[in-house]
Design a protein around this motif. Structure first.
Motif, short mmCIF file in Angstrom:
data_model
loop_
_atom_site.label_atom_id
_atom_site.label_comp_id
_atom_site.label_asym_id
_atom_site.label_seq_id
_atom_site.Cartn_x
_atom_site.Cartn_y
_atom_site.Cartn_z
N LYS A 191 0.83 -1.21 0.00
CA LYS A 191 0.00 0.00 0.00
C LYS A 191 0.86 1.25 0.00
CE LYS A 191 -3.33 0.67 3.15
NZ LYS A 191 -4.27 0.43 4.29
N VAL A 241 0.57 3.84 -3.09
CA VAL A 241 -0.06 5.14 -2.94
C VAL A 241 0.94 6.28 -3.10
CG1 VAL A 241 0.10 5.31 -0.40
CG2 VAL A 241 -1.73 6.47 -1.60
N LEU A 295 -6.62 0.50 -1.40
CA LEU A 295 -5.95 1.77 -1.02
C LEU A 295 -6.95 2.68 -0.31
CD1 LEU A 295 -3.65 2.70 -4.01
CD2 LEU A 295 -3.10 1.51 -1.90
N SER A 296 -7.27 2.35 0.91
CA SER A 296 -8.17 3.25 1.66
C SER A 296 -7.84 3.16 3.14
CB SER A 296 -9.62 2.90 1.42
OG SER A 296 -9.89 1.63 1.98
#
Lengths: 292, 292
Positions: B217, B221, B291-292
């Motif tokens: 991640k 990101v 991706l959160s």
């Protein structure tokens, strides 16, 4: 632990960006710097960022400028931290300076305040004790807020685990992707990987294996991205890259550190000085035909 | 030195892809493998790739299938190398096997033939002498031809410098971006950087600093790309990653090599086995919300 009032310490590049995003995300924001001139610059930088965001997305400049009007800029520590639910500290990357700041704010912050540091390479355990509330102390590290939207949450062994979900939610409300680090590490996860890429690229150059352009081309074409390691170093600033490189004891890093020192002595510090590995504002790697 | 007839040695993953691209680029192509079954598989793989290309771009499947019809598949070395202007060798990544191949083809190739090896981590100087024509011997290393379109050109100290522009032009005619390496280096430029990323990610995992998902991640990101280091390792194959890791003497690599060995013992070799760090065909990192 409901976060509403945000206190940013240090109005440099990162503090400015975190404060702006917090204001855009409807938090009450106070930003402190010991230097009133830094506060003026910070406000101007925020306005520039808002205009850039308005250009590059559907974002309305006016609402952004209104959000900036709501930010409280101050060089008074007591005023800055008044009623703060969270502090995010982005002062100079220097142990002595950070110690002084946390000793002071540990004494004057309200009891409820969560303490977070935005350090890039230091560890939260270095400042947890002096802050007087180690269990409420954690690293909360932003990248550049508007482009690279990761936020690192790195507890030290004494951090209360209940803090983690609070900081994850806070990160999400700032439109970031939270990344939880299980164990303290210099450079978290991303900076550790980025450091490995940049140091390998630097050694390949210093050892004469490839040119700046060949190394960047190779990275760009095979990863299908628009910047290679030397372009990234130019954007970070070669002074910062030199600082990290010279402290690296790996074989080959000394030669690259010497190469960087030579460039800095000629005033080549990267994008901010107009020249680094490339010349700006129109660097070769952005020209059509660079990848051919 | 006009290149028209291309001889590919080894009909594995990379040899198959280079042969197909050479045929699509209008070269006369012969592909050799000691194993006739590998030649059958290679032809089927080419057909699959052509259909994928037709789906993902404006490319016409029929013209691709015609190009494959024009490729000559053979397990006869003499026939394979007949009238060849260039050989690109992609046989097993093993010094003994490559030595045998170059000793044989050095004897039977026409005088005009340029010799190139597609090795990933070995050096051209290891095979230049045994080929009998060191001055016409060079590394010409493709990545995956259709996605990562870099081609590394790496001479050894005895390579005739006149060969370099010939190979650059040949690389361009195969729709690749040529990258010239000035000095022999294991892993060229890109594989050296990729290796540093993967090994750093592996050490962060093995040392308990972050989870597979947190590390990926963080990479995805902040670099704004769609795969992190563990997803990349799954696609390379964990057997290959283990092989490279176990030969790395750096601190921390042993622990990661042991972790990989444990996965391989359970049959987890990455995408090709259906499971590695992620489960396929629908790995977690491709799910919305990762991706959160």
């Amino acid at each position: 632990m409901k976060i509403k009032n945000v206190c940013i310490l240090g109005a440099g590049t990162l503090g400015t960006r975190v404060a702006l995003q917090a204001a855009l995300s409807q938090f009450n924001v106070r930003i402190y710097d010991i230097n009133p001139k830094a506060l003026d610059t910070s406000k101007k930088t925020m306005e520039t960022i808002v205009h850039q965001l308005a250009k590059s997305s559907g974002f309305e400049a006016d609402s952004g400028l209104n959000a900036i009007q709501g930010i409280f800029f101050t060089d008074n520590p007591q005023v800055a931290v008044q009623d703060a639910d969270i502090i995010n500290e982005s002062v100079l990357e220097n142990v002595k300076v950070k110690n002084e700041v946390w000793e002071l704010f540990g004494q004057i912050a309200p009891e409820k305040t969560i303490f977070t540091t935005n350090t890039s390479f230091l560890l939260p355990s270095m400042f947890a004790e002096i802050s007087g509330r180690p269990e409420r102390f954690c690293a909360l590290h932003f990248h550049d807020v508007f482009y690279a939207k990761g936020v690192d949450i790195m507890p030290h062994p004494g951090t209360d685990p209940k803090l983690i979900p609070v900081l994850e939610a806070f990160g999400r409300s700032l439109e970031q992707v939270p990344v939880v680090i299980q164990k303290e590490n210099h450079g978290y996860l991303f900076n550790a990987m980025l450091g490995a890429i940049l140091s390998t690229a630097g050694k390949l150059l210093a050892n004469g294996v490839g040119s700046v352009e060949a190394i960047d081309k190779s990275y760009m074409v095979n990863f299908r991205v628009d910047m290679g390691p030397f372009a990234i170093m130019d954007s970070i600033g070669l002074d910062t890259v030199w600082h990290v490189t010279v402290n690296n004891n790996e074989e080959g890093s000394k030669a690259f550190a010497a190469l960087l020192k030579g460039m800095l002595d000629q005033g080549k510090a990267g994008v901010k000085s107009g020249e680094g590995f490339y010349k700006y504002p129109n660097p070769a790697f952005r020209q059509p035909g660079f990848l051919s």
